[in-house]
Every structure is written in structure tokens, then in C-alpha cells.
Design a protein around this motif. Structure first.
Motif, PDB file in Angstrom:
ATOM      1  N   ILE A 187       2.411  16.571 -11.607  1.00  0.00           N
ATOM      2  CA  ILE A 187       1.405  15.581 -12.027  1.00  0.00           C
ATOM      3  C   ILE A 187       1.431  15.409 -13.543  1.00  0.00           C
ATOM      4  O   ILE A 187       1.398  14.278 -14.044  1.00  0.00           O
ATOM      5  CB  ILE A 187       0.002  15.992 -11.520  1.00  0.00           C
ATOM      6  N   PHE A 188       1.499  16.512 -14.274  1.00  0.00           N
ATOM      7  CA  PHE A 188       1.568  16.423 -15.736  1.00  0.00           C
ATOM      8  C   PHE A 188       2.854  15.730 -16.196  1.00  0.00           C
ATOM      9  O   PHE A 188       2.845  15.021 -17.198  1.00  0.00           O
ATOM     10  CB  PHE A 188       1.460  17.810 -16.381  1.00  0.00           C
ATOM     11  N   HIS A 189       3.961  15.932 -15.451  1.00  0.00           N
ATOM     12  CA  HIS A 189       5.217  15.273 -15.802  1.00  0.00           C
ATOM     13  C   HIS A 189       5.182  13.778 -15.467  1.00  0.00           C
ATOM     14  O   HIS A 189       6.079  13.045 -15.849  1.00  0.00           O
ATOM     15  CB  HIS A 189       6.400  15.943 -15.097  1.00  0.00           C
ATOM     16  N   VAL A 190       4.164  13.329 -14.752  1.00  0.00           N
ATOM     17  CA  VAL A 190       3.940  11.902 -14.538  1.00  0.00           C
ATOM     18  C   VAL A 190       2.988  11.364 -15.611  1.00  0.00           C
ATOM     19  O   VAL A 190       3.261  10.333 -16.238  1.00  0.00           O
ATOM     20  CB  VAL A 190       3.356  11.634 -13.126  1.00  0.00           C
ATOM     21  N   LEU A 191       1.882  12.054 -15.839  1.00  0.00           N
ATOM     22  CA  LEU A 191       0.853  11.563 -16.755  1.00  0.00           C
ATOM     23  C   LEU A 191       1.304  11.557 -18.220  1.00  0.00           C
ATOM     24  O   LEU A 191       1.038  10.593 -18.948  1.00  0.00           O
ATOM     25  CB  LEU A 191      -0.429  12.383 -16.614  1.00  0.00           C
ATOM     26  N   MET A 192       1.948  12.631 -18.661  1.00  0.00           N
ATOM     27  CA  MET A 192       2.326  12.737 -20.073  1.00  0.00           C
ATOM     28  C   MET A 192       3.324  11.648 -20.494  1.00  0.00           C
ATOM     29  O   MET A 192       3.109  10.974 -21.501  1.00  0.00           O
ATOM     30  CB  MET A 192       2.864  14.132 -20.392  1.00  0.00           C
ATOM     31  N   PRO A 193       4.430  11.430 -19.751  1.00  0.00           N
ATOM     32  CA  PRO A 193       5.322  10.356 -20.186  1.00  0.00           C
ATOM     33  C   PRO A 193       4.698   8.973 -20.017  1.00  0.00           C
ATOM     34  O   PRO A 193       5.002   8.057 -20.781  1.00  0.00           O
ATOM     35  CB  PRO A 193       6.571  10.519 -19.323  1.00  0.00           C
ATOM     36  N   LEU A 194       3.801   8.833 -19.034  1.00  0.00           N
ATOM     37  CA  LEU A 194       3.127   7.550 -18.850  1.00  0.00           C
ATOM     38  C   LEU A 194       2.291   7.206 -20.081  1.00  0.00           C
ATOM     39  O   LEU A 194       2.362   6.088 -20.605  1.00  0.00           O
ATOM     40  CB  LEU A 194       2.258   7.600 -17.595  1.00  0.00           C
ATOM     41  N   MET A 195       1.527   8.181 -20.561  1.00  0.00           N
ATOM     42  CA  MET A 195       0.749   7.951 -21.786  1.00  0.00           C
ATOM     43  C   MET A 195       1.678   7.676 -22.961  1.00  0.00           C
ATOM     44  O   MET A 195       1.413   6.789 -23.779  1.00  0.00           O
ATOM     45  CB  MET A 195      -0.143   9.158 -22.075  1.00  0.00           C
ATOM     46  N   GLY A 196       2.767   8.423 -23.039  1.00  0.00           N
ATOM     47  CA  GLY A 196       3.732   8.223 -24.112  1.00  0.00           C
ATOM     48  C   GLY A 196       4.391   6.860 -24.045  1.00  0.00           C
ATOM     49  O   GLY A 196       4.615   6.212 -25.070  1.00  0.00           O
ATOM     50  N   MET A 197       4.703   6.393 -22.831  1.00  0.00           N
ATOM     51  CA  MET A 197       5.349   5.084 -22.687  1.00  0.00           C
ATOM     52  C   MET A 197       4.432   3.952 -23.147  1.00  0.00           C
ATOM     53  O   MET A 197       4.886   3.006 -23.793  1.00  0.00           O
ATOM     54  CB  MET A 197       5.811   4.864 -21.247  1.00  0.00           C
ATOM     55  N   PHE A 198       3.155   4.044 -22.801  1.00  0.00           N
ATOM     56  CA  PHE A 198       2.226   3.012 -23.250  1.00  0.00           C
ATOM     57  C   PHE A 198       2.104   3.009 -24.771  1.00  0.00           C
ATOM     58  O   PHE A 198       2.067   1.947 -25.401  1.00  0.00           O
ATOM     59  CB  PHE A 198       0.858   3.171 -22.588  1.00  0.00           C
ATOM     60  N   MET A 199       2.084   4.202 -25.356  1.00  0.00           N
ATOM     61  CA  MET A 199       2.049   4.284 -26.807  1.00  0.00           C
ATOM     62  C   MET A 199       3.352   3.730 -27.404  1.00  0.00           C
ATOM     63  O   MET A 199       3.333   3.014 -28.397  1.00  0.00           O
ATOM     64  CB  MET A 199       1.834   5.718 -27.271  1.00  0.00           C
ATOM     65  N   GLY A 200       4.474   4.053 -26.776  1.00  0.00           N
ATOM     66  CA  GLY A 200       5.768   3.575 -27.257  1.00  0.00           C
ATOM     67  C   GLY A 200       5.895   2.063 -27.181  1.00  0.00           C
ATOM     68  O   GLY A 200       6.475   1.430 -28.063  1.00  0.00           O
ATOM     69  N   GLN A 201       5.353   1.457 -26.128  1.00  0.00           N
ATOM     70  CA  GLN A 201       5.395  -0.001 -26.017  1.00  0.00           C
ATOM     71  C   GLN A 201       4.577  -0.646 -27.129  1.00  0.00           C
ATOM     72  O   GLN A 201       4.972  -1.655 -27.701  1.00  0.00           O
ATOM     73  CB  GLN A 201       4.882  -0.449 -24.647  1.00  0.00           C
ATOM     74  N   TYR A 202       3.452  -0.058 -27.439  1.00  0.00           N
ATOM     75  CA  TYR A 202       2.611  -0.573 -28.520  1.00  0.00           C
ATOM     76  C   TYR A 202       3.344  -0.479 -29.860  1.00  0.00           C
ATOM     77  O   TYR A 202       3.371  -1.432 -30.635  1.00  0.00           O
ATOM     78  CB  TYR A 202       1.293   0.199 -28.562  1.00  0.00           C
ATOM     79  N   VAL A 203       3.939   0.695 -30.101  1.00  0.00           N
ATOM     80  CA  VAL A 203       4.702   0.882 -31.344  1.00  0.00           C
ATOM     81  C   VAL A 203       5.869  -0.087 -31.400  1.00  0.00           C
ATOM     82  O   VAL A 203       6.178  -0.652 -32.448  1.00  0.00           O
ATOM     83  CB  VAL A 203       5.193   2.351 -31.464  1.00  0.00           C
ATOM     84  N   SER A 204       6.522  -0.329 -30.262  1.00  0.00           N
ATOM     85  CA  SER A 204       7.653  -1.245 -30.212  1.00  0.00           C
ATOM     86  C   SER A 204       7.240  -2.661 -30.581  1.00  0.00           C
ATOM     87  O   SER A 204       7.964  -3.370 -31.280  1.00  0.00           O
ATOM     88  CB  SER A 204       8.274  -1.227 -28.816  1.00  0.00           C
ATOM     89  N   LEU A 205       6.076  -3.080 -30.116  1.00  0.00           N
ATOM     90  CA  LEU A 205       5.584  -4.416 -30.460  1.00  0.00           C
ATOM     91  C   LEU A 205       5.322  -4.525 -31.963  1.00  0.00           C
ATOM     92  O   LEU A 205       5.562  -5.572 -32.569  1.00  0.00           O
ATOM     93  CB  LEU A 205       4.299  -4.734 -29.694  1.00  0.00           C
TER      94      LEU A 205
END
Length: 186
Positions: A51-69
Motif C-alpha cells: 500500500i505504501f509503495h502505491v501511495l508514496m509514488p502516487l503523491m510523488g507523481m502528482f508533485m512531479g506533474q506540477y513541477v513539470s508544468l
């Protein structure tokens, strides 16, 4: 052909990264398993790690998409650098031989701390992947699957072997992340 070569390459890359990140759970699982652990506890720990290996990268991906924009093309280089730093840190930690902090895996706090400690690097990789166009659902599900699977294998193996394997697993995972970071920069 159902899957194009580009999609197959992306799936393979995600699987390799998921295994690399799961090796941390595998190596620490060996140490915990060597202390003696019940099968029910192995299942419980592995599910929470998944579960943590799903939640942690998910939070990171949303942050990464924001940074990418915000950053555009600079985000790709930043993501590659982040993977290189994370991989180098994993190799360094393995060579240095840091022991996992002792905890009681049967308590909620102990289980949460252990799961977070082996999943925190997934957040950083998620930030990097969020800067690229990857399939979010596929990525986090593969990360969760391999995180849980490798923790089960590590905990079970820890019941039967000595501790030398765990150090090499973390170093190998770090080298894989280093390689992908370099690939992203080139």
C-alpha cells in the motif's frame, strides 16, 4: 499486435524500477525475518508495504506533474538528477552497512515506520516519473505489487538464510536507479 514497442518499453522500464525500489523492502525484510516472524505478520507487513509503495509514488507523481508544468524541459533533467542522487544514496547506504532501526513490527507505529522507511524512495522516484508522461495507474500498481512481493520474499528468506544477501539487494537497486537517471539525462 496489442502493445506497441514504445508501450512495451515503458512497461519494462516501470517493472525494472519497481523491482529496484522493492529491493529495499526485500533487504530489510531479510533482517526482520532473521529475528523470527510469524507467517501472519509477514502477510500483514507485506500488504502494508505494498500500500505504501502505491501511495508514496502516487503523491510523488502528482508533485512531479506540477513541477513539470512549472519548469517544462528542465523537469526531465531534474528528474534524472533526482534518480541519480537516490540511486547513489542507496548504494552508499548499502556500502556503509547501516542497520535497520529495531522496532516491534506487531504494533501499528512499528509497522507504519517500517513501511514508510522502505517506501520513502518511491516518493522521490514518483516525483521523477511525474515529470514524464507515464501511465499513473499502471505505475503505482506495479510499484505496489513488487513492493509487497519482494517484502514477502525477503521476510520468508530471512527466516532461512544469513544477513549478507540484504546488503547486496539494496546496492543492486541503487545501481538500477543510477542507470535510469543517467539514461534520462542523455
Amino acid at each position: 499486435m496489442l502493445v506497441s514497442d514504445i508501450q512495451l518499453g515503458e512497461i519494462m522500464t516501470i517493472c525494472i524500477m519497481a523491482v529496484a525500489l522493492g529491493l529495499d523492502a526485500f533487504s530489510l525484510g531479510i533482517g526482520i525475518g532473521m529475528k523470527g516472524i510469524r507467517l501472519l505478520d509477514i502477510l500483514k507487513i507485506s500488504v502494508v508495504i505494498g500500500i505504501f509503495h502505491v501511495l508514496m509514488p502516487l503523491m510523488g507523481m502528482f508533485m512531479g506533474q506540477y513541477v513539470s508544468l512549472l519548469l517544462g524541459n528542465v523537469a526531465t533533467a531534474a528528474g534524472g538528477c533526482l534518480l541519480i542522487i537516490l540511486g547513489a544514496h542507496m548504494v552508499y547506504s548499502s556500502i556503509r552497512g547501516e542497520e535497520a532501526v529495531s522496532f516491534d513490527h506487531r504494533t501499528i507505529v512499528g509497522l507504519t515506520v517500517f513501511s514508510l522507511s522502505v517506501s520513502i524512495d518511491s516518493f522521490s522516484v514518483g516525483v521523477s516519473l511525474g515529470m514524464f508522461s507515464t501511465d499513473i495507474a499502471l505505475t503505482v500498481l506495479v510499484f505496489g505489487f513488487f513492493g509487497g512481493l519482494l517484502s514477502i520474499l525477503g521476510l520468508l528468506l530471512g527466516r532461512h538464510v544469513s544477513g549478507w544477501i540484504g546488503e547486496y539487494g539494496e546496492a543492486f537497486g541503487g545501481l538500477i536507479l543510477l542507470a535510469f537517471g543517467i539514461k534520462f539525462l542523455l
